[in-house]
Motif scaffolding. Structure first.
Motif, PDB file in Angstrom:
ATOM      1  N   THR A 295       9.210   6.886  -9.338  1.00 55.93           N
ATOM      2  CA  THR A 295       8.191   7.797  -8.804  1.00 55.93           C
ATOM      3  C   THR A 295       6.774   7.278  -9.015  1.00 55.93           C
ATOM      4  N   ASP A 296       6.579   6.357  -9.957  1.00 63.10           N
ATOM      5  CA  ASP A 296       5.248   5.781 -10.182  1.00 63.10           C
ATOM      6  C   ASP A 296       4.740   5.026  -8.957  1.00 63.10           C
ATOM      7  N   LEU A 297       5.658   4.593  -8.083  1.00 61.95           N
ATOM      8  CA  LEU A 297       5.244   3.840  -6.902  1.00 61.95           C
ATOM      9  C   LEU A 297       4.453   4.696  -5.916  1.00 61.95           C
ATOM     10  N   SER A 298       4.582   6.009  -6.001  1.00 66.09           N
ATOM     11  CA  SER A 298       3.806   6.893  -5.115  1.00 66.09           C
ATOM     12  C   SER A 298       2.312   6.719  -5.345  1.00 66.09           C
ATOM     13  N   ASP A 299       1.912   6.626  -6.611  1.00 66.21           N
ATOM     14  CA  ASP A 299       0.500   6.468  -6.955  1.00 66.21           C
ATOM     15  C   ASP A 299       0.093   5.017  -7.182  1.00 66.21           C
ATOM     16  N   ASP A 300       1.080   4.152  -7.419  1.00 71.22           N
ATOM     17  CA  ASP A 300       0.782   2.770  -7.802  1.00 71.22           C
ATOM     18  C   ASP A 300       1.734   1.790  -7.101  1.00 71.22           C
ATOM     19  N   PRO A 301       1.754   1.790  -5.743  1.00 68.99           N
ATOM     20  CA  PRO A 301       2.677   0.880  -5.049  1.00 68.99           C
ATOM     21  C   PRO A 301       2.386  -0.592  -5.317  1.00 68.99           C
TER      22      PRO A 301
ATOM     23  N   VAL B  27       0.803  -1.221   0.000  1.00 67.90           N
ATOM     24  CA  VAL B  27       0.000   0.000   0.000  1.00 67.90           C
ATOM     25  C   VAL B  27       0.838   1.274   0.000  1.00 67.90           C
ATOM     26  N   PHE B  28       2.142   1.178   0.329  1.00 70.82           N
ATOM     27  CA  PHE B  28       2.982   2.369   0.388  1.00 70.82           C
ATOM     28  C   PHE B  28       4.442   1.969   0.285  1.00 70.82           C
ATOM     29  N   VAL B  29       5.234   2.812  -0.403  1.00 71.78           N
ATOM     30  CA  VAL B  29       6.675   2.606  -0.502  1.00 71.78           C
ATOM     31  C   VAL B  29       7.363   3.918  -0.146  1.00 71.78           C
ATOM     32  N   GLU B  30       8.258   3.870   0.833  1.00 71.77           N
ATOM     33  CA  GLU B  30       9.074   5.034   1.189  1.00 71.77           C
ATOM     34  C   GLU B  30      10.371   4.938   0.404  1.00 71.77           C
ATOM     35  N   LEU B  31      10.642   5.951  -0.392  1.00 73.84           N
ATOM     36  CA  LEU B  31      11.804   5.945  -1.275  1.00 73.84           C
ATOM     37  C   LEU B  31      12.868   6.929  -0.804  1.00 73.84           C
ATOM     38  N   PRO B  32      14.143   6.657  -1.133  1.00 75.05           N
ATOM     39  CA  PRO B  32      15.199   7.626  -0.832  1.00 75.05           C
ATOM     40  C   PRO B  32      15.137   8.779  -1.832  1.00 75.05           C
ATOM     41  N   LYS B  33      16.021   9.731  -1.670  1.00 72.62           N
ATOM     42  CA  LYS B  33      16.113  10.846  -2.613  1.00 72.62           C
ATOM     43  C   LYS B  33      17.210  10.566  -3.638  1.00 72.62           C
ATOM     44  N   VAL B  34      16.999  11.018  -4.865  1.00 72.13           N
ATOM     45  CA  VAL B  34      18.055  10.943  -5.865  1.00 72.13           C
ATOM     46  C   VAL B  34      19.253  11.711  -5.314  1.00 72.13           C
ATOM     47  N   GLY B  35      20.417  11.106  -5.412  1.00 72.93           N
ATOM     48  CA  GLY B  35      21.634  11.706  -4.883  1.00 72.93           C
ATOM     49  C   GLY B  35      22.058  11.143  -3.544  1.00 72.93           C
ATOM     50  N   ASP B  36      21.154  10.421  -2.854  1.00 67.30           N
ATOM     51  CA  ASP B  36      21.533   9.804  -1.580  1.00 67.30           C
ATOM     52  C   ASP B  36      22.637   8.779  -1.821  1.00 67.30           C
ATOM     53  N   LYS B  37      23.626   8.794  -0.950  1.00 65.16           N
ATOM     54  CA  LYS B  37      24.716   7.818  -1.036  1.00 65.16           C
ATOM     55  C   LYS B  37      24.401   6.665  -0.099  1.00 65.16           C
ATOM     56  N   LEU B  38      24.530   5.438  -0.622  1.00 68.60           N
ATOM     57  CA  LEU B  38      24.215   4.240   0.147  1.00 68.60           C
ATOM     58  C   LEU B  38      25.406   3.296   0.182  1.00 68.60           C
TER      59      LEU B  38
ATOM     60  N   TRP C 200      10.023  -1.965 -10.142  1.00 71.05           N
ATOM     61  CA  TRP C 200      11.388  -1.659  -9.692  1.00 71.05           C
ATOM     62  C   TRP C 200      11.327  -0.488  -8.716  1.00 71.05           C
ATOM     63  N   ILE C 201      12.353  -0.360  -7.866  1.00 71.15           N
ATOM     64  CA  ILE C 201      12.301   0.647  -6.804  1.00 71.15           C
ATOM     65  C   ILE C 201      13.313   1.780  -7.019  1.00 71.15           C
ATOM     66  N   ILE C 202      14.596   1.445  -7.170  1.00 71.38           N
ATOM     67  CA  ILE C 202      15.615   2.478  -7.390  1.00 71.38           C
ATOM     68  C   ILE C 202      16.627   2.007  -8.422  1.00 71.38           C
ATOM     69  N   GLU C 203      17.373   2.974  -8.946  1.00 67.05           N
ATOM     70  CA  GLU C 203      18.570   2.687  -9.736  1.00 67.05           C
ATOM     71  C   GLU C 203      19.745   3.310  -9.011  1.00 67.05           C
ATOM     72  N   LEU C 204      20.828   2.547  -8.948  1.00 66.93           N
ATOM     73  CA  LEU C 204      22.049   3.002  -8.296  1.00 66.93           C
ATOM     74  C   LEU C 204      23.144   3.227  -9.309  1.00 66.93           C
ATOM     75  N   ALA C 205      23.904   4.306  -9.118  1.00 67.79           N
ATOM     76  CA  ALA C 205      25.181   4.475  -9.794  1.00 67.79           C
ATOM     77  C   ALA C 205      26.168   3.762  -8.880  1.00 67.79           C
ATOM     78  N   VAL C 206      26.583   2.576  -9.289  1.00 69.35           N
ATOM     79  CA  VAL C 206      27.370   1.679  -8.441  1.00 69.35           C
ATOM     80  C   VAL C 206      28.792   2.208  -8.277  1.00 69.35           C
ATOM     81  N   THR C 207      29.251   2.261  -7.027  1.00 76.83           N
ATOM     82  CA  THR C 207      30.608   2.748  -6.758  1.00 76.83           C
ATOM     83  C   THR C 207      31.592   1.623  -6.461  1.00 76.83           C
ATOM     84  N   LYS C 208      31.089   0.440  -6.162  1.00 68.80           N
ATOM     85  CA  LYS C 208      31.963  -0.703  -5.871  1.00 68.80           C
ATOM     86  C   LYS C 208      31.469  -1.899  -6.679  1.00 68.80           C
TER      87      LYS C 208
END
Length: 129
Positions: free
Chosen positions: A83-89, A41-52, A101-109
């Motif tokens: 962002t579609d998950l906000s309206d269509d989780p 019913v809901f997905v909490e997403l990170p912000k673009v630019g967040d480092k993980l 799908w949830i996020i895309e990462l620019a992989v550093t390792k």
């Protein structure tokens, strides 16, 4: 029985990883995970630019049954969020490996990819649960 595409990599936390370009990976939760959660019913997403860092919590998935943490399968910077998950989780339930799908990462390792599970190895994790 859960669908486990052989072209993806997996974590024992039930995330999947798809390489979508040089040093870029798309991440979502597996068919098995969405079935265990039930109706999302809901997905909490990170912000673009967040480092993980690998294994770091980056969001949550809330279903009618529970709330579950999402963990980064690889280290990197959040390059895109679905962002579609906000309206269509519930698209995670209907199409976990596609529209869900949830996020895309620019992989550093990139070497961390070697530590992820194959489809066969992931099936063994499910079989133990």
């Amino acid at each position: 029985m859960s669908t486990i595409p052989t072209n993806l990599k997996y974590t024992d936390d039930h995330e999947w990883v798809e390489t979508v370009g040089k040093d870029r990976a798309r991440v979502g939760i597996t068919d098995y995970a969405q079935k265990q959660l039930g109706d999302i019913v809901f997905v909490e997403l990170p912000k673009v630019g967040d480092k993980l860092e690998a294994r770091q919590a980056f969001g949550t998935v809330e279903s009618v049954k529970s709330v579950s943490e999402l963990y980064a399968p690889l280290s990197g910077t959040v390059a895109a969020i679905n962002t579609d998950l906000s309206d269509d989780p519930e698209s995670i339930n209907s199409d976990p490996y596609g529209d869900g799908w949830i996020i895309e990462l620019a992989v550093t390792k990139a070497d961390e990819l070697k530590g992820l599970l194959s489809a066969t190895q992931y099936q063994a994790v499910i079989d133990e649960q």
